[in-house]
Design a protein around this motif. Structure first.
Motif, mmCIF file in Angstrom:
data_model
loop_
_atom_site.group_PDB
_atom_site.id
_atom_site.type_symbol
_atom_site.label_atom_id
_atom_site.label_comp_id
_atom_site.label_asym_id
_atom_site.label_seq_id
_atom_site.Cartn_x
_atom_site.Cartn_y
_atom_site.Cartn_z
ATOM 1 N N PRO A 67 0.823 -1.205 0.000
ATOM 2 C CA PRO A 67 0.000 0.000 0.000
ATOM 3 C C PRO A 67 0.864 1.266 0.000
ATOM 4 O O PRO A 67 1.987 1.245 0.509
ATOM 5 C CB PRO A 67 -0.767 -0.095 1.321
ATOM 6 N N CYS A 68 0.323 2.335 -0.557
ATOM 7 C CA CYS A 68 0.950 3.651 -0.477
ATOM 8 C C CYS A 68 2.392 3.582 -0.989
ATOM 9 O O CYS A 68 3.289 4.174 -0.423
ATOM 10 C CB CYS A 68 0.927 4.120 0.993
ATOM 11 N N THR A 69 2.610 2.812 -2.061
ATOM 12 C CA THR A 69 3.969 2.497 -2.500
ATOM 13 C C THR A 69 4.037 2.481 -4.020
ATOM 14 O O THR A 69 3.176 1.872 -4.673
ATOM 15 C CB THR A 69 4.370 1.085 -1.979
ATOM 16 N N TRP A 92 1.759 2.971 11.763
ATOM 17 C CA TRP A 92 0.690 3.781 11.170
ATOM 18 C C TRP A 92 -0.376 4.128 12.205
ATOM 19 O O TRP A 92 -1.566 4.110 11.927
ATOM 20 C CB TRP A 92 0.057 3.111 9.935
ATOM 21 N N TYR A 96 -8.075 14.318 5.980
ATOM 22 C CA TYR A 96 -7.917 12.934 5.502
ATOM 23 C C TYR A 96 -8.926 12.055 6.219
ATOM 24 O O TYR A 96 -8.975 12.036 7.456
ATOM 25 C CB TYR A 96 -6.504 12.420 5.782
ATOM 26 N N GLU A 107 -9.665 6.182 2.070
ATOM 27 C CA GLU A 107 -9.474 6.165 0.620
ATOM 28 C C GLU A 107 -10.464 5.300 -0.164
ATOM 29 O O GLU A 107 -10.229 4.987 -1.322
ATOM 30 C CB GLU A 107 -8.023 5.790 0.322
ATOM 31 N N PHE A 145 -3.409 11.242 -2.866
ATOM 32 C CA PHE A 145 -4.340 10.112 -2.777
ATOM 33 C C PHE A 145 -5.584 10.325 -3.630
ATOM 34 O O PHE A 145 -6.285 9.372 -3.976
ATOM 35 C CB PHE A 145 -4.769 9.883 -1.325
#
Ligand SMILES: *Cc1c(COP(=O)(O)O)cnc(C)c1O
Length: 444
Positions: free
Chosen positions: A18-20, A56, A149, A152, A165
């Motif tokens: 994720p997020c990569t 996280w 935020y 997502e 995002f």
């Protein structure tokens, strides 16, 4: 002979992280973890890393905590999972009761889901459905903050304002009303954080004057906009929101997914403003980082607005793992730790110690806005070229690893969100290594 790949290489080949950007991951492979113990994570080579961002922001009491482990094991021998439609069980009931008690009973009804984004979706749906049930189906728009935020999934992303995002998925999203952030860093010369808060609140007032009758709810991350770069604001802003929402009959949704459970110094962030929202979203620290779990708490008036003999006027959000007993037991064990260890009080000394140990950063001309709210500490790094913030974050992450720290800056914002288990020597060590990682990254 086939070459045997190590765990990190197998992960890059098979797991979509994720997020990569996966293409970059080949050059900076993931840490292959073997185990965790307290604040430490250990890799397969036996190297250790202090988990200074609580994995996280979820892991409140470090890894493999004995009492949370024991609670889950006990529950495993009783009931691992069952549906929550037409059935119930002690862990879900007890957790709902205890969360409500933490709001002094103000938010007395608890709807369970499994992740933060789903909790946000549920709060948005509940708000709009409530208005529909009251005969106002046109109240189906939402307001959110610049830099906010909320997750997502497509609905949550519609009220999220983090370009990275959001941009690629823009065409999939509902339009919503964005209001300026009350971020205290925007203070002009001589202006207080409270003045910034009032300035931001005035724009909410103007929005509600113009469009209030179409807006179901406003969603906010109380006190700290985390993923947007640890932007902190004065509690006055939340009091103003509460007042304006009451005046214009707009629901207030507090997304305490990141800031709940002691992160900002009080059990819930809203307490510092002396207000309660109409909906509160919880996840992340809820199960102390053990299992996916989230919840939406709401007021009596919201709940009552769904009571009817017609099924379609009831709240409709079916979810397979809602109220999972193992996750609820982890959450209950975590709440026990808050009581038994007087965590909120103990954390006051932890954050004061960390602030003291990081004080040398004040003298670093590259460090801006060193700030702290409870167990969240952050600073911004002045870069020669602001366009290199992502490269800075990657370089800092690598430098921190070399210092036995797990840290992931958000652009040029370095932040610490450690678990609530560090003793004084560990806090001093964390600060020293953070400063050393900065020195390494900047080569000075
Ligand atoms: C992380 C986060 C979410 C989303 O939670 P997920 O479990 O990652 O879906 C929503 N709101 C806030 C404030 C968050 O920090």
């Amino acid at each position: 002979m086939p070459v045997e790949l190590n765990l990190a290489a197998r992960s890059v080949a098979a797991v979509w992280h994720p997020c990569t950007q996966m293409q970059l991951l080949a050059d900076a492979p993931p840490i292959a973890l073997a185990r965790g113990d307290g604040p430490w994570l250990y890799d397969t080579e036996g190297r250790r890393y202090l988990d200074a961002i609580s994995s996280w922001w979820v892991n409140l009491f470090g890894h493999a905590h004995p009492s949370i482990n024991a609670a889950i094991i006990d529950q495993l021998g009783r009931l691992e999972h069952a549906l929550l439609a037409g059935c119930t069980h002690e862990p879900a009931v007890a957790l709902a009761e205890r969360l409500s008690a933490h709001t002094g009973g103000a938010l007395g009804h608890c709807f369970f889901a499994s992740d933060g984004a789903s909790a946000v979706e549920i709060a948005l749906k509940m708000s709009a459905h409530w208005w529909r049930n009251q005969g106002f189906p046109e109240r189906c728009e939402f307001a959110y903050l610049e830099g906010g935020y909320h997750g997502e999934t497509v609905g949550a992303l519609s009220v999220t304002d983090v370009g990275l995002f959001r941009d690629a998925y823009g065409p999939l999203l509902r339009t919503a009303h964005r209001v300026p952030s009350p971020d205290a860093r925007q203070a002009r010369e001589g202006e207080s954080a409270q003045a910034v808060a009032l300035r931001a609140a005035a724009t909410v007032a103007a929005l509600f004057e113009a469009h209030g009758r179409r807006i179901a709810a406003l969603i906010v991350e109380p006190l700290v906009q985390c993923a947007g770069g640890m932007a902190m604001h004065d509690p006055l802003y939340l009091r103003e929101l509460r007042r304006l929402c009451d005046e214009h009959a707009v629901h207030l949704i507090a997304d305490e997914i990141a800031v709940g459970f002691g992160r900002t110094g009080s059990f819930f962030a809203c307490e510092q403003a002396g207000i309660w929202p109409d909906f509160m979203c919880l996840s992340k620290g809820l199960s102390a980082g053990y299992l996916p779990l989230s919840a939406v708490l709401c007021r009596e008036a919201i709940y009552a607005g769904f009571l009817d003999s017609h099924v379609e006027r009831g709240f409709l959000h079916s979810h397979s793992f809602t109220g999972n007993p193992l996750a609820c037991r982890a959450a209950l064990a975590s709440l026990d730790l808050f009581d038994d260890l007087d965590v909120i009080e103990q954390n006051k000394s932890r954050s004061a110690r960390l602030a003291h140990a990081l004080a040398p950063l004040h003298d670093n001309p590259r460090v801006r806005h060193l700030r702290q709210r409870g167990m969240i500490t952050a600073f911004d790094v002045l870069l020669d070229d602001p366009g290199t913030a992502r490269q800075f974050a990657a370089a800092f992450h690598a430098a921190a690893r070399a210092e036995e720290l797990l840290l992931r800056p958000i652009g040029n914002t370095v932040y610490l969100m450690p678990p609530y288990v560090l003793d004084e020597p560990q806090i001093d060590w964390l600060a020293e290594r953070t400063i050393a990682a900065l020195r390494r990254t900047l080569n000075d």
